[in-house]
Write a protein that holds these residues in place. Structure first.
Motif, short mmCIF file in Angstrom:
data_model
loop_
_atom_site.label_atom_id
_atom_site.label_comp_id
_atom_site.label_asym_id
_atom_site.label_seq_id
_atom_site.Cartn_x
_atom_site.Cartn_y
_atom_site.Cartn_z
N VAL A 293 0.84 -1.21 0.00
CA VAL A 293 0.00 0.00 0.00
C VAL A 293 0.87 1.25 0.00
CG1 VAL A 293 -1.73 1.33 1.28
CG2 VAL A 293 -1.92 -1.16 1.14
N ILE A 294 1.88 1.30 0.87
CA ILE A 294 2.67 2.54 0.98
C ILE A 294 3.59 2.73 -0.23
CG2 ILE A 294 2.51 2.72 3.47
CD1 ILE A 294 5.34 1.59 3.67
N GLN A 295 3.85 1.64 -0.97
CA GLN A 295 4.66 1.79 -2.19
C GLN A 295 3.96 2.68 -3.21
OE1 GLN A 295 5.55 -2.24 -3.33
NE2 GLN A 295 7.59 -2.20 -2.40
N GLN A 296 2.63 2.80 -3.07
CA GLN A 296 1.86 3.64 -3.99
C GLN A 296 1.88 5.11 -3.56
OE1 GLN A 296 -2.04 1.76 -4.24
NE2 GLN A 296 -1.05 -0.22 -4.04
N CYS A 297 2.45 5.38 -2.37
CA CYS A 297 2.52 6.77 -1.88
C CYS A 297 3.83 7.39 -2.36
CB CYS A 297 2.50 6.81 -0.36
SG CYS A 297 1.05 6.08 0.38
N ASP A 298 3.76 8.66 -2.71
CA ASP A 298 4.98 9.33 -3.14
C ASP A 298 5.53 10.25 -2.06
OD1 ASP A 298 2.92 11.07 -3.33
OD2 ASP A 298 3.04 11.31 -5.52
N LEU A 299 5.14 9.99 -0.80
CA LEU A 299 5.62 10.79 0.32
C LEU A 299 6.45 9.93 1.26
CD1 LEU A 299 2.39 12.77 1.31
CD2 LEU A 299 4.38 13.64 0.08
N PRO A 300 7.38 10.53 2.03
CA PRO A 300 8.07 9.76 3.08
C PRO A 300 7.06 9.22 4.10
CG PRO A 300 9.15 11.88 2.71
CD PRO A 300 7.85 11.92 1.95
N ILE A 301 7.33 8.03 4.59
CA ILE A 301 6.47 7.37 5.56
C ILE A 301 7.25 7.19 6.86
CG2 ILE A 301 5.17 5.25 6.11
CD1 ILE A 301 3.94 6.66 3.74
N TYR A 302 6.64 7.58 7.99
CA TYR A 302 7.25 7.35 9.30
C TYR A 302 6.26 6.60 10.17
CZ TYR A 302 10.25 11.02 7.47
OH TYR A 302 11.08 11.75 6.66
N CYS A 303 6.77 5.68 10.99
CA CYS A 303 5.90 4.80 11.79
C CYS A 303 6.43 4.61 13.20
CB CYS A 303 5.82 3.41 11.18
SG CYS A 303 5.09 3.31 9.55
N VAL A 304 5.52 4.40 14.14
CA VAL A 304 5.88 3.81 15.44
C VAL A 304 5.04 2.55 15.60
CG1 VAL A 304 6.43 6.04 16.47
CG2 VAL A 304 4.14 5.09 16.76
N PRO A 305 5.54 1.55 16.34
CA PRO A 305 4.76 0.32 16.53
C PRO A 305 3.69 0.47 17.61
CG PRO A 305 6.91 0.09 17.56
CD PRO A 305 6.89 1.45 16.90
N GLY A 306 2.59 -0.27 17.45
CA GLY A 306 1.55 -0.34 18.47
C GLY A 306 1.53 -1.72 19.10
N ASN A 307 0.60 -1.93 20.02
CA ASN A 307 0.57 -3.20 20.75
C ASN A 307 0.31 -4.40 19.86
OD1 ASN A 307 -1.89 -1.44 21.08
ND2 ASN A 307 -2.84 -3.42 21.47
N HIS A 308 -0.39 -4.21 18.75
CA HIS A 308 -0.65 -5.34 17.84
C HIS A 308 0.50 -5.59 16.88
CE1 HIS A 308 -4.86 -6.31 18.82
NE2 HIS A 308 -4.99 -5.02 19.06
N ASP A 309 1.48 -4.71 16.87
CA ASP A 309 2.56 -4.82 15.87
C ASP A 309 3.68 -5.74 16.32
OD1 ASP A 309 1.88 -3.14 13.62
OD2 ASP A 309 1.92 -1.47 15.05
N ASN A 310 4.56 -6.03 15.36
CA ASN A 310 5.83 -6.68 15.63
C ASN A 310 6.90 -5.64 15.24
OD1 ASN A 310 8.36 -7.99 15.07
ND2 ASN A 310 7.29 -9.94 15.07
N PRO A 311 7.54 -4.99 16.22
CA PRO A 311 8.45 -3.88 15.89
C PRO A 311 9.57 -4.27 14.93
CG PRO A 311 7.98 -3.89 18.24
CD PRO A 311 7.39 -5.16 17.68
#
Ligand SMILES: [Fe+2]
Length: 270
Positions: free
Chosen positions: A78-96
């Protein structure tokens, strides 16, 4: 510890905040009557149309519902279709660790600091293995303290998944950040205007606490009812995101303009 990205921006910064996307493992899977990949794509499409001037997109956790490799491959597609920088932090459901493989500057053992002209985006990890509540490590708090000490000329934007303050929903306050006061003390110690963004609560939240502006953004999929003792869906549950514009920022006078958008044309199940 940090990944620095040079930017031409000086005293303005504009970005989109998306949170709690809860992606499943397959593109066609349904999560509580909703395809979370499609609702994320709707939110991204809406923000791109209405805010073509955005500088980046910030995700504050629960990118994945399952924490599986497949869900992050889906996120990447999905984010490969974005032409902007992407920044993330993990949540409780994530695997950091898996999130970091897709978005390398996501924080895990250390905080991440993204330098954007006169601004710093500080990404914090509050993930605790096997728990829904959050916690920031002593190591991360020390890194944050040092960073705030060394960035007196810049405006800091802090991103974390778990709420650092009560939001008046008992069940969510029980699974919030467990060491809230440690984070607030570290931020307040430096006495500067600061913006903090979080997710996890699936609803709007906006509070000014001394020099700290706290904003939560509704989920890109399901929303929770506000001021509720127990988990309950919101009456008006539409995919949502927040746009933020920081203008004429200096150490004494911060102007934060923001608006939450709900995708009202969305029909769950279709
Ligand atoms: Fe969460």
């Amino acid at each position: 510890m940090s990944k620095n990205i040079q930017s031409n921006h000086t005293d303005t910064l504009k970005f989109v905040h998306i949170t709690d996307t809860h992606l499943l493992d397959q593109a066609d899977e349904i999560f509580h009557s909703l395809n979370t990949k499609e609702s994320l794509e709707l939110v991204l499409s809406h923000s791109k149309t209405h805010y073509p001037d955005a500088d980046f997109i910030l995700f504050t956790g629960d990118i994945s519902q399952t924490g599986s490799k497949e869900s992050y491959i889906l996120f990447e597609s999905v984010i490969q279709q974005c032409d902007l920088p992407i920044y993330c932090v993990p949540g409780n459901h994530d695997n950091p660790e898996l999130l970091q493989q897709v978005v390398p500057n996501s924080p895990n053992g250390s905080i991440s600091i993204i330098k954007l002209g006169n601004f710093c985006l500080v990404l914090l990890n509050s993930w605790v293995e096997g728990q829904h509540h959050g916690m920031i490590s002593e190591h991360s708090l020390q890194q944050l303290d040092v960073h705030l000490q060394n960035s007196q000329e810049q405006f800091n934007i802090i991103a974390i998944h778990h709420p650092p303050v009560p939001i008046n929903s008992h069940w969510l306050d029980q699974i919030a950040l467990q060491n809230q006061s440690d984070l607030l003390q570290t931020l307040n110690k430096h006495g500067r205007n600061t913006l903090l963004l979080f997710g996890h609560v699936h609803q709007e939240f906006d509070q000014q606490l001394d020099q700290l502006r706290l904003l939560a953004t509704p989920s890109s999929c399901h929303q929770f009812k506000a001021n509720s003792d127990h988990m309950a869906p919101s009456d008006t549950s539409q995919p949502a995101y927040r746009y933020i514009s920081l203008n004429d920022i200096d150490s004494a006078d911060a102007s934060v303009d923001t608006e939450v958008h709900y995708i009202e044309s969305y029909e769950p199940g279709h």
